[in-house]
Design a protein around this motif. Sequence first.
Motif, short mmCIF file in Angstrom:
data_model
loop_
_atom_site.label_atom_id
_atom_site.label_comp_id
_atom_site.label_asym_id
_atom_site.label_seq_id
_atom_site.Cartn_x
_atom_site.Cartn_y
_atom_site.Cartn_z
N ALA A 19 0.87 -1.18 0.00
CA ALA A 19 0.00 0.00 0.00
C ALA A 19 0.90 1.22 0.00
O ALA A 19 1.23 1.78 1.05
CB ALA A 19 -0.92 -0.02 1.21
N GLY A 20 1.36 1.62 -1.18
CA GLY A 20 2.32 2.72 -1.27
C GLY A 20 3.63 2.28 -0.65
O GLY A 20 4.16 1.23 -0.99
N ASP A 21 4.12 3.05 0.32
CA ASP A 21 5.37 2.70 1.00
C ASP A 21 5.14 1.82 2.21
O ASP A 21 6.09 1.51 2.94
CB ASP A 21 6.09 3.98 1.45
CG ASP A 21 6.60 4.78 0.27
OD1 ASP A 21 6.83 4.18 -0.81
OD2 ASP A 21 6.78 6.01 0.42
N ALA A 22 3.92 1.43 2.44
CA ALA A 22 3.57 0.61 3.60
C ALA A 22 2.98 -0.73 3.14
O ALA A 22 2.84 -0.99 1.95
CB ALA A 22 2.56 1.35 4.48
N VAL A 23 2.66 -1.54 4.12
CA VAL A 23 1.99 -2.82 3.88
C VAL A 23 0.65 -2.79 4.61
O VAL A 23 0.59 -2.36 5.77
CB VAL A 23 2.85 -4.00 4.42
CG1 VAL A 23 2.07 -5.30 4.37
CG2 VAL A 23 4.13 -4.11 3.62
N ARG A 24 -0.40 -3.20 3.92
CA ARG A 24 -1.71 -3.34 4.55
C ARG A 24 -1.85 -4.80 4.95
O ARG A 24 -1.82 -5.69 4.11
CB ARG A 24 -2.83 -2.93 3.60
CG ARG A 24 -4.22 -3.07 4.21
CD ARG A 24 -5.35 -2.55 3.33
NE ARG A 24 -5.21 -2.90 1.93
CZ ARG A 24 -4.97 -2.04 0.94
NH1 ARG A 24 -4.81 -0.76 1.17
NH2 ARG A 24 -4.86 -2.46 -0.30
#
Length: 170
Positions: A103-108
Amino acid sequence: MNIDNFKPAIVYTIYIGSTPEKVWQALTSAEFSRKYFSGFAVEAELKVGGAFVARAPDGSVHISGEVIECDPPKKLTLTWNVNWPGLVEKLGVTLGTYEIEQAGDAVRLTLTQAHDRPIDDDILSGGRQGWPAILSSLKSLLETGEPLVIKMEPPQRMLAALKKMGIATP
């Protein structure tokens, strides 16, 4: 087992500043899980039909199950059965699914706990109390290197409901 018969009872989504691979490792590694899961060690044979176990800090098997779906590092579905006498016989199998998405630069990370029958809210209150703390600690560990230590009381509402059903708990 037909997993289409299972309906979600608990769903949590959390965003973690990490990679899908590191989140997968955290969810499937005994060494890693001990750090964020109150000393519990997750052991998973990562293939469909493989064994799944969560050992208590004393080494005893607290949770056992089977891997139903395994798609590293995206999705892991497994049966999640607390080893208390009579629990599975009276409440049925619990199906747990972890979905990991960039999720962009993150993880969902989404956790879904599902059941093949209606489960009383008093019994579900234990997971509703525990899962946010576990996932928050996992997030902290991945982002900072330190787990979030949350002092929690045993889920009294759940334990009372299980006792009323005749299910022995520790």
